[in-house]
Scaffold this active site. Structure first.
Site, mmCIF file in Angstrom:
data_model
loop_
_atom_site.group_PDB
_atom_site.id
_atom_site.type_symbol
_atom_site.label_atom_id
_atom_site.label_comp_id
_atom_site.label_asym_id
_atom_site.label_seq_id
_atom_site.Cartn_x
_atom_site.Cartn_y
_atom_site.Cartn_z
ATOM 1 N N ASP A 91 0.837 -1.200 0.000
ATOM 2 C CA ASP A 91 0.000 0.000 0.000
ATOM 3 C C ASP A 91 0.873 1.251 0.000
ATOM 4 O O ASP A 91 1.518 1.571 0.993
ATOM 5 C CB ASP A 91 -0.902 0.019 1.243
ATOM 6 C CG ASP A 91 -1.816 1.237 1.241
ATOM 7 O OD1 ASP A 91 -2.886 1.165 0.607
ATOM 8 O OD2 ASP A 91 -1.453 2.269 1.850
ATOM 9 N N LYS A 105 -2.621 5.940 -4.455
ATOM 10 C CA LYS A 105 -3.723 6.878 -4.176
ATOM 11 C C LYS A 105 -3.504 8.227 -4.851
ATOM 12 O O LYS A 105 -2.372 8.697 -4.947
ATOM 13 C CB LYS A 105 -3.834 7.094 -2.651
ATOM 14 C CG LYS A 105 -3.765 5.797 -1.855
ATOM 15 C CD LYS A 105 -3.993 5.995 -0.373
ATOM 16 C CE LYS A 105 -3.670 4.712 0.395
ATOM 17 N NZ LYS A 105 -2.272 4.611 0.827
#
Ligand code: NDP
Length: 273
Positions: free
Chosen positions: A46, A76
């Site tokens: 992540d 992101k």
């Protein structure tokens, strides 16, 4: 060891545990952490544009002999890129740094008011073009999700939120479950503040595990995806060794009772960045 997956509403699967790399420095620190994690058995990473280490993540993936399709990579879209309406360009930059053709999961990092609906449309377009296998959001409260769902053509597949024993966000978790949105816990280790709570230490002794393993296991048994961060080899291995024991339902309840609405990170309603 068999690591469970969660299945999104589009049938794409995400491993129940991944390595978080916020604050893992670009260069040898992040690359080494990922190499250790892959060796330990992690198959999910992540990152985010704002972490400034996507290039290092890309290098670590290149250096690994594990086939690309066996590793799940999340990044992101940063707030400023959303405000500037440059989601597609930001995505391309991310992909260049990660050296990837297709991303596994792309998230809207924070619910920037007045901008997240438009950003979502850009993510839908990336998804439909096959550039990303799943799209989702992060730090979305039910109100934000309700706004998004009014116009979304594709429902978010996941919501990544702060979640640990002191902040369980039950309303948000319930809302997500009602809408088939998988919930992923960030700061699952309370940013390392584990030893403050005697009960967690007691449970660790009872199960012959560490406090970190107990609270990660608790989150796994509550059907959350967890992404603990560490750049230390021993702790990377420790955080992954949570699939060989089970907390009793009574002990899950005791951990549930630690809820006190305490955040270690910013509040999605008041963040100022
Ligand atoms: P975590 O709750 O994962 O805690 C990380 C801290 O705990 C580090 O200081 C780490 O130190 C320490 N630690 C790790 N393992 C252990 C262990 N076994 N025992 C004791 N201490 C330990 O915090 P994060 O805030 O990093 O959250 C995890 C990930 O979630 C991030 O890396 C990021 O990927 C994501 N995230 C997403 C956000 C969002 O807005 N979407 C916001 C924040 C995080 P050390 O490295 O020295 O082991």
């Amino acid at each position: 060891m068999h690591i469970p997956n969660h299945t999104f509403h589009n049938d794409v699967e995400i491993p129940a545990i991944g390595l978080g790399v916020w604050k893992a420095e670009q260069g040898s620190e992040v690359q080494q952490a990922i190499a250790w994690a892959l060796e330990a058995g992690y198959r999910s990473i992540d990152t985010a544009a704002i972490y400034g280490n996507e290039q290092g993540v890309g290098k670590a993936l290149q250096a690994s002999e594990i086939p690309r399709d066996e590793i799940f990579v999340t990044s992101k879209l940063w707030n400023e890129d959303m405000r500037k309406g440059r989601a597609e360009a930001a995505f391309e930059e991310t992909m260049q740094k990660l050296q990837l053709e297709v991303l596994d999961l792309y998230l809207i990092h924070w619910p920037v008011e007045g901008h997240f609906v438009k950003a979502w449309q850009a993510l839908e377009t990336l998804y439909e073009a096959g550039k990303v296998r799943a799209i989702g959001v992060s730090n979305f409260m039910p109100e934000h999700l309700e706004t998004l769902l009014k116009t979304a053509r594709i429902k978010p597949m996941i919501n990544q939120i702060e979640h640990h024993p002191y902040l369980q966000q039950r309303k948000t978790v319930d809302f997500c479950r009602q809408h088939q949105i998988v919930v992923e816990a960030w700061s699952p280790l309370m940013q390392g503040n584990l030893n403050q709570e005697t009960m967690i230490t007691e449970l660790a002794e009872k199960y012959h595990k560490s406090p970190a393993q107990v609270i990660l296991r608790w989150a796994i048994q509550k059907d959350l995806v967890v992404i603990p961060k560490s750049t230390n080899e021993g702790r990377i291995q420790e955080n992954f060794a949570i699939f060989d024991f089970e907390l009793s339902s009574g002990d899950l309840d005791r951990l549930d009772a630690l809820e006190r609405n305490q955040r270690f990170g910013p509040d999605p309603y008041t963040f100022g960045f």
